[in-house]
Design a protein around this motif. Structure first.
Motif, PDB file in Angstrom:
ATOM      1  N   LEU A  58      44.710  54.923 103.260  1.00 52.30           N
ATOM      2  CA  LEU A  58      43.993  55.880 104.514  1.00 52.30           C
ATOM      3  C   LEU A  58      45.093  57.271 104.767  1.00 52.30           C
ATOM      4  CD1 LEU A  58      44.374  54.016 107.088  1.00 52.30           C
ATOM      5  CD2 LEU A  58      46.820  54.067 107.315  1.00 52.30           C
ATOM      6  N   LYS A  59      45.463  57.446 104.385  1.00 47.90           N
ATOM      7  CA  LYS A  59      45.754  58.871 104.238  1.00 47.90           C
ATOM      8  C   LYS A  59      45.113  59.494 103.688  1.00 47.90           C
ATOM      9  CE  LYS A  59      49.479  60.951 103.242  1.00 47.90           C
ATOM     10  NZ  LYS A  59      50.204  61.787 104.499  1.00 47.90           N
ATOM     11  N   GLU A  60      43.682  59.556 102.950  1.00 50.74           N
ATOM     12  CA  GLU A  60      42.481  60.381 102.374  1.00 50.74           C
ATOM     13  C   GLU A  60      40.672  59.841 103.231  1.00 50.74           C
ATOM     14  OE1 GLU A  60      42.814  59.016  98.469  1.00 50.74           O
ATOM     15  OE2 GLU A  60      44.354  60.539  98.215  1.00 50.74           O
ATOM     16  N   SER A  61      41.532  59.030 104.489  1.00 53.09           N
ATOM     17  CA  SER A  61      40.151  57.944 104.938  1.00 53.09           C
ATOM     18  C   SER A  61      38.945  58.717 105.563  1.00 53.09           C
ATOM     19  CB  SER A  61      40.356  56.687 105.542  1.00 53.09           C
ATOM     20  OG  SER A  61      41.559  56.733 106.664  1.00 53.09           O
ATOM     21  N   GLY A  62      40.342  60.128 106.517  1.00 59.59           N
ATOM     22  CA  GLY A  62      40.000  60.384 107.342  1.00 59.59           C
ATOM     23  C   GLY A  62      40.252  60.339 108.900  1.00 59.59           C
ATOM     24  N   TRP A  63      41.250  58.520 108.812  1.00 56.57           N
ATOM     25  CA  TRP A  63      41.923  57.615 110.344  1.00 56.57           C
ATOM     26  C   TRP A  63      42.843  58.339 110.848  1.00 56.57           C
ATOM     27  CZ3 TRP A  63      47.218  56.150 110.268  1.00 56.57           C
ATOM     28  CH2 TRP A  63      47.537  55.905 111.224  1.00 56.57           C
ATOM     29  N   ASN A  64      42.467  58.927 112.460  1.00 54.64           N
ATOM     30  CA  ASN A  64      42.886  59.729 113.083  1.00 54.64           C
ATOM     31  C   ASN A  64      44.276  59.159 113.209  1.00 54.64           C
ATOM     32  OD1 ASN A  64      43.869  61.569 114.823  1.00 54.64           O
ATOM     33  ND2 ASN A  64      42.059  61.259 116.394  1.00 54.64           N
ATOM     34  N   GLY A  65      45.298  59.029 112.677  1.00 55.09           N
ATOM     35  CA  GLY A  65      46.670  58.624 113.239  1.00 55.09           C
ATOM     36  C   GLY A  65      47.945  58.316 112.351  1.00 55.09           C
ATOM     37  N   VAL A  66      49.285  58.549 111.983  1.00 58.63           N
ATOM     38  CA  VAL A  66      50.335  58.638 111.608  1.00 58.63           C
ATOM     39  C   VAL A  66      50.285  57.546 110.829  1.00 58.63           C
ATOM     40  CG1 VAL A  66      52.452  58.758 111.476  1.00 58.63           C
ATOM     41  CG2 VAL A  66      51.125  60.242 113.123  1.00 58.63           C
TER      42      VAL A  66
ATOM     43  N   PRO B  60      36.621  52.529 102.356  1.00 66.16           N
ATOM     44  CA  PRO B  60      36.764  54.225 103.212  1.00 66.16           C
ATOM     45  C   PRO B  60      36.682  53.638 104.154  1.00 66.16           C
ATOM     46  CG  PRO B  60      36.113  54.627 101.132  1.00 66.16           C
ATOM     47  CD  PRO B  60      35.908  53.395 100.867  1.00 66.16           C
ATOM     48  N   GLY B  61      35.275  53.364 104.895  1.00 62.73           N
ATOM     49  CA  GLY B  61      34.687  53.865 106.162  1.00 62.73           C
ATOM     50  C   GLY B  61      35.265  53.079 107.230  1.00 62.73           C
ATOM     51  N   LEU B  62      35.936  51.188 106.095  1.00 61.33           N
ATOM     52  CA  LEU B  62      36.874  50.282 106.556  1.00 61.33           C
ATOM     53  C   LEU B  62      37.680  50.450 106.978  1.00 61.33           C
ATOM     54  CD1 LEU B  62      36.541  47.313 107.808  1.00 61.33           C
ATOM     55  CD2 LEU B  62      37.288  47.008 105.936  1.00 61.33           C
ATOM     56  N   MET B  63      39.224  51.692 106.461  1.00 63.19           N
ATOM     57  CA  MET B  63      40.434  52.353 106.328  1.00 63.19           C
ATOM     58  C   MET B  63      40.379  53.633 107.781  1.00 63.19           C
ATOM     59  SD  MET B  63      42.080  51.000 104.296  1.00 63.19           S
ATOM     60  CE  MET B  63      43.440  51.778 103.537  1.00 63.19           C
ATOM     61  N   ALA B  64      39.195  54.149 107.868  1.00 58.30           N
ATOM     62  CA  ALA B  64      39.348  55.260 108.904  1.00 58.30           C
ATOM     63  C   ALA B  64      38.751  54.723 110.338  1.00 58.30           C
ATOM     64  CB  ALA B  64      37.539  55.943 108.138  1.00 58.30           C
ATOM     65  N   GLY B  65      38.483  52.990 110.116  1.00 59.56           N
ATOM     66  CA  GLY B  65      38.077  52.709 111.795  1.00 59.56           C
ATOM     67  C   GLY B  65      39.507  51.752 112.039  1.00 59.56           C
ATOM     68  N   LEU B  66      40.419  51.627 111.432  1.00 58.68           N
ATOM     69  CA  LEU B  66      41.880  51.118 111.862  1.00 58.68           C
ATOM     70  C   LEU B  66      42.439  51.520 113.155  1.00 58.68           C
ATOM     71  CD1 LEU B  66      42.959  48.938 110.110  1.00 58.68           C
ATOM     72  CD2 LEU B  66      44.516  51.177 110.024  1.00 58.68           C
ATOM     73  N   GLY B  67      42.982  50.057 113.628  1.00 62.33           N
ATOM     74  CA  GLY B  67      42.131  50.652 115.003  1.00 62.33           C
ATOM     75  C   GLY B  67      44.179  50.706 115.863  1.00 62.33           C
TER      76      GLY B  67
END
Length: 286
Positions: free
Chosen positions: A234-242, A202-209
């Motif tokens: 990706l939706k649940e990771s806390g990633w700041n995107g759409v 999950p930490g890797l997904m949250a940092g998707l650039g």
């Protein structure tokens, strides 16, 4: 002459099999579509001075196909024309002759070339907006595109603005056992290797650039569940995107490459074009 099955030591249909002599026999070979010489006349209307760039990586189980095949030549010509985008089509060394991480290294080197050559390459210098770069790919190429973005983010992005990631029928493993991955990636972390199964990290997904992701799946694709899993993770990771999902009913894996003239292939291409043309949000730009 047909191969003697007693001399086959490893068999991975529909990709390749390995003979006891070490000879690699591929089930599918590709043709070679050379660049146009001389180039086509300027398009009408002309390409805008600053247009999105799609950095595309072909699929094929890390072991077949090529950026130079007529399959991808046809697909990316259509995508470039419909999206009014510039496309860099990435070729990479194939497994098993070149085990993983060769494909990832080659893709990342191509991305660095994109940045480093931008002042001198006339097409990139005159037309590409490197603040609007979309990484894209199908099947194993989608996996490579994801991992290229992850590495670019970790190394600062070197001045490229990553506007989006487009994953078409992505290959992120097939479950508890993946013989192909174990063979072409010796010494890997197995099925939970972050390159193969990022959803387990999950930490890797949250940092998707990037700021936007489009995931395309097909109803009858044996990899459908992994595409859906990537979407949920990706939706649940806390990633700041759409993140957006597009599913094609009644179709198998990479159907659009097998039958590019069918209505569903046209609809898939239209959805990708809409994604490219509908947003300019950039999350990672250094």
């Amino acid at each position: 002459m047909e191969s003697d099955p007693t001399q086959i030591t490893h068999d991975f249909p529909p990709f390749f099999r390995v003979h006891s002599t070490g000879h690699i026999e591929r089930y599918i070979t590709h043709d070679f579509k050379p660049p146009l010489r001389p180039p086509l006349p300027p398009p009408n209307p002309p390409i805008p001075p600053q247009t999105p760039l799609i950095f595309y990586t072909h699929g094929g189980g890390f072991s077949i196909e090529s950026a130079f095949s007529s399959t991808y030549h046809r697909l990316l010509n259509s995508l470039a024309s419909l999206s009014r985008s510039l496309i860099v089509s990435v070729d990479y060394r194939l497994a098993p002759e070149h085990p993983i991480p060769a494909c990832y290294e080659d893709s990342f080197a191509a991305l660095k070339w994109l940045h480093d050559s931008s002042p001198s390459d006339p097409w990139i210098a005159d037309h590409a907006d490197l603040r609007r770069v979309y990484l894209a790919g199908d099947s194993a190429g989608a996996n490579i595109a994801h991992n290229t973005l992850v590495r670019a983010r970790s190394e600062g992005g070197f001045g490229i603005g990553f506007a989006g990631l487009i994953l078409v029928h992505p290959f992120f493993g097939i479950g508890k056992a993946d013989r192909l991955w174990d063979y072409i990636c010796p010494g890997s972390g197995g099925v939970d290797d972050p390159r193969l199964h990022p959803m387990a990290h999950p930490g890797l997904m949250a940092g998707l650039g990037c700021g936007r992701v489009l995931i395309c799946v097909a109803e009858k694709d044996f990899l459908r569940s992994r595409g859906l899993g990537y979407y949920r993770s990706l939706k649940e990771s806390g990633w700041n995107g759409v993140v957006e999902m597009f599913e094609t009913s009644g179709e198998p894996h990479v159907f659009h490459l097998l039958d590019p003239t069918c209505a569903n292939a046209a609809a898939l291409l239209t959805r990708i074009v809409e994604f490219v043309n509908s947003g300019v949000r950039v999350l990672s730009s250094v």
